[in-house]
Design an enzyme around this catalytic site. Structure first.
Site, short mmCIF file in Angstrom:
data_model
loop_
_atom_site.label_atom_id
_atom_site.label_comp_id
_atom_site.label_asym_id
_atom_site.label_seq_id
_atom_site.Cartn_x
_atom_site.Cartn_y
_atom_site.Cartn_z
N ALA A 64 2.83 -2.24 4.18
CA ALA A 64 2.62 -1.19 5.18
C ALA A 64 2.23 -1.89 6.47
O ALA A 64 1.51 -2.90 6.43
CB ALA A 64 1.51 -0.26 4.73
N TYR B 185 -8.54 -10.66 2.69
CA TYR B 185 -9.78 -10.00 3.11
C TYR B 185 -10.63 -9.53 1.93
O TYR B 185 -11.78 -9.14 2.10
CB TYR B 185 -9.50 -8.83 4.08
CG TYR B 185 -8.69 -7.70 3.50
CD1 TYR B 185 -9.22 -6.81 2.58
CD2 TYR B 185 -7.37 -7.51 3.89
CE1 TYR B 185 -8.47 -5.78 2.04
CE2 TYR B 185 -6.60 -6.49 3.37
CZ TYR B 185 -7.16 -5.63 2.44
OH TYR B 185 -6.41 -4.62 1.92
N GLU B 186 -10.06 -9.61 0.70
CA GLU B 186 -10.85 -9.20 -0.46
C GLU B 186 -11.85 -10.29 -0.86
O GLU B 186 -12.65 -10.09 -1.77
CB GLU B 186 -9.92 -8.84 -1.62
CG GLU B 186 -9.12 -7.57 -1.32
CD GLU B 186 -8.17 -7.19 -2.43
OE1 GLU B 186 -8.64 -6.72 -3.47
OE2 GLU B 186 -6.94 -7.36 -2.25
N ASN C 132 2.24 3.57 11.28
CA ASN C 132 1.58 3.99 12.53
C ASN C 132 2.05 3.13 13.69
O ASN C 132 2.62 2.06 13.47
CB ASN C 132 0.05 3.83 12.40
CG ASN C 132 -0.36 2.41 12.00
OD1 ASN C 132 -0.28 2.04 10.83
ND2 ASN C 132 -0.74 1.62 12.97
N HIS D 131 -3.31 0.25 -4.86
CA HIS D 131 -2.72 -0.94 -5.50
C HIS D 131 -3.03 -0.86 -7.00
O HIS D 131 -4.14 -1.21 -7.43
CB HIS D 131 -3.29 -2.23 -4.91
CG HIS D 131 -2.81 -2.50 -3.52
ND1 HIS D 131 -1.82 -3.41 -3.24
CD2 HIS D 131 -3.14 -1.93 -2.35
CE1 HIS D 131 -1.59 -3.42 -1.94
NE2 HIS D 131 -2.38 -2.53 -1.37
N HIS E 123 -5.33 -9.45 -1.30
CA HIS E 123 -5.29 -9.82 0.11
C HIS E 123 -6.40 -10.83 0.39
O HIS E 123 -7.44 -10.81 -0.28
CB HIS E 123 -5.53 -8.59 0.99
CG HIS E 123 -4.67 -7.41 0.65
ND1 HIS E 123 -4.95 -6.59 -0.42
CD2 HIS E 123 -3.54 -6.93 1.22
CE1 HIS E 123 -4.02 -5.64 -0.49
NE2 HIS E 123 -3.16 -5.82 0.49
N MET F 9 -1.68 -6.69 7.00
CA MET F 9 -2.73 -7.56 6.44
C MET F 9 -2.28 -8.28 5.17
O MET F 9 -3.10 -8.61 4.31
CB MET F 9 -3.98 -6.73 6.16
CG MET F 9 -4.53 -5.99 7.37
SD MET F 9 -5.94 -5.00 6.94
CE MET F 9 -6.06 -3.90 8.36
N SER F 10 -0.98 -8.51 5.04
CA SER F 10 -0.50 -9.13 3.79
C SER F 10 0.75 -9.97 4.04
O SER F 10 1.04 -10.36 5.17
CB SER F 10 -0.19 -8.04 2.77
OG SER F 10 0.94 -7.29 3.19
N SER G 275 0.82 -1.22 0.00
CA SER G 275 0.00 0.00 0.00
C SER G 275 0.85 1.26 0.00
O SER G 275 1.70 1.44 0.88
CB SER G 275 -0.88 0.05 1.26
OG SER G 275 -1.87 -0.91 1.18
N HIS H 7 -7.41 3.69 6.13
CA HIS H 7 -6.59 3.41 4.94
C HIS H 7 -5.94 4.70 4.44
O HIS H 7 -4.79 4.68 3.98
CB HIS H 7 -7.43 2.75 3.85
CG HIS H 7 -6.62 2.22 2.71
ND1 HIS H 7 -5.54 1.36 2.89
CD2 HIS H 7 -6.68 2.43 1.37
CE1 HIS H 7 -5.00 1.07 1.72
NE2 HIS H 7 -5.67 1.71 0.78
#
Ligand code: HPA
Length: 288
Positions: A112, A84-85, A234, A60, A82, A210-211, A29, A246
C-alpha cells in the site's frame, strides 16, 4: 547448524511434499484478499514455521499459502514484517530466502502506498520501475552468505523489464489504468511530514510506503526476477485533506483490490503460457 531460511524451507517442504511453487507473492496491507482466490494445497501459520518472523501489524494475517493461482503454482505470503516493528533488519531476509529455497523463480511484491501524483489517486495501481531505499537499512548487512549470492551486486533493472512489459500488456487487455513509477521506502511507523514529502518529490519519488525494498534487495541478491505493484491508498501528506491513518490505508486498499486481483491472476496465466513456451523451445533445442 541449519540456517533460519533452510529450517523454514525444510518445514514448508515437509508440509506440502512434492509441491514446487514457481512464483512467490507477498501481499501488503489490506491486500490479503488475493489469497482467497488460491486453490489451496497447504495453508501454514507463520507461528508454526521454525525461525520465521511474524508481523504484529493489523491487516497482515501471517499465513503462507501454497497452491495454484491463475494455474501457476505459487507460494503466497499473506502478511509481512517491516523494519519499524523493531526486528533485526537481517530477519527480513528469512522469508524471501525461504521462498527461494522452496523453488520460486519470480517474486511478485505488493504494497500500500501514498502517491505524489494528483492523477494517480486512491484506487490507482502503480508498477514499480525502481526504488529509493531511504531507510538507511539493509537486510543484507553483515556477513555475506555466498550460497545465496555475491557480496556486491547490481540493482540496475531490479524490477524486471520483461515482467513489467507483461503487466502493462495484461492491464491494457483488462482496461486497467496501470501507472509506473519510483517507490520510496520511508521507515515509518509515522506517515511523512509535508516537508519530507517536498524533499522526496525532488528526489524523484512517485509513491511512498513503508515496505518492499528489503524483500527486493534480498530477492535480487539471490537472483530472483522481481515485479512489484503499489496499491495507492492516498495522496501523500500535504496533498489532500484526508487524515492519514492505518484505518484509512486499510479502507482505501479495498478500492483497487479487485483490479489488483484480476491483474495478478491474468498475469500469472500469461506467465504460465510464456514459461511453457520457453520450456517447449528449450526441449525442442535439446536443452532438456
Ligand atoms: N506514506 C507511507 N506509507 C503509506 C502511505 C503513505 O502516504 N500510504 C500507505 N502507506
Amino acid at each position: 547448524m541449519t540456517s533460519a531460511p533452510q529450517a523454514a524451507a525444510d518445514f514448508v517442504k515437509e508440509t506440502a511434499p512434492g509441491f514446487t511453487p514457481r512464483v512467490g507473492i507477498i501481499l501488503g496491507s489490506g491486500l490479503g484478499g488475493l489469497a482467497d482466490q488460491i486453490e489451496v494445497v497447504a495453508s501454514i501459520s507463520y507461528d508454526d514455521i521454525p525461525d520465521f518472523p511474524r508481523s504484529t501489524v493489523e491487516g497482515h494475517a501471517g499465513r503462507l499459502i501454497l497452491g495454484r493461482l491463475g494455474g501457476m503454482p505459487v507460494a503466497c505470503m499473506q502478511g509481512r514484517i517491516h523494519y519499524y516493528e523493531g526486528t533485526d533488519p537481517r530477519d527480513l531476509a528469512v522469508p524471501v530466502r525461504m521462498l527461494k529455497l522452496i523453488g520460486i523463480e519470480i517474486l511478485l511484491v505488493t504494497n500500500a502506498a501514498g502517491s505524489f501524483r494528483k492523477k494517480m489517486g486512491p484506487g490507482s495501481l502503480m508498477v514499480l520501475s525502481d526504488h529509493i531505499n531511504f531507510t538507511g537499512l539493509n537486510p543484507l548487512k553483515g556477513e555475506n552468505d555466498e550460497t545465496f549470492g555475491a557480496r556486491f551486486f547490481s540493482m540496475e533493472e531490479a524490477y524486471d523489464p520483461i515482467l513489467r512489459e507483461h503487466l502493462a500488456a495484461v492491464a491494457k487487455e483488462l482496461e486497467i489504468n496501470l501507472h509506473e513509477g519510483v517507490y520510496l521506502h520511508y521507515l515509518g511507523p509515522n506517515f511523512e511530514t509535508p516537508a519530507e514529502i517536498k524533499a522526496f518529490k525532488t528526489l524523484g519519488a512517485d509513491a511512498v510506503g513503508m515496505s518492499t525494498t528489503p524483500e527486493v534487495l534480498v530477492a535480487r541478491h539471490c537472483g530472483l526476477r522481481v515485479a512489484a505493484i503499489s496499491n495507492i491508498t492516498n495522496l501523500v501528506a500535504g496533498m489532500s485533506k484526508t487524515k492519514l491513518s492505518h484505518e484509512q490505508t486499510l479502507e482505501c486498499a479495498k478500492l483497487a483490490a479487485a483490479d489488483l486481483e484480476k491483474l495478478v491472476i491474468v498475469f500469472l496465466e500469461t506467465l504460465k503460457r510464456e514459461l511453457l513456451k520457453a520450456h517447449l523451445r528449450s526441449t525442442e533445442n535439446g536443452n532438456d
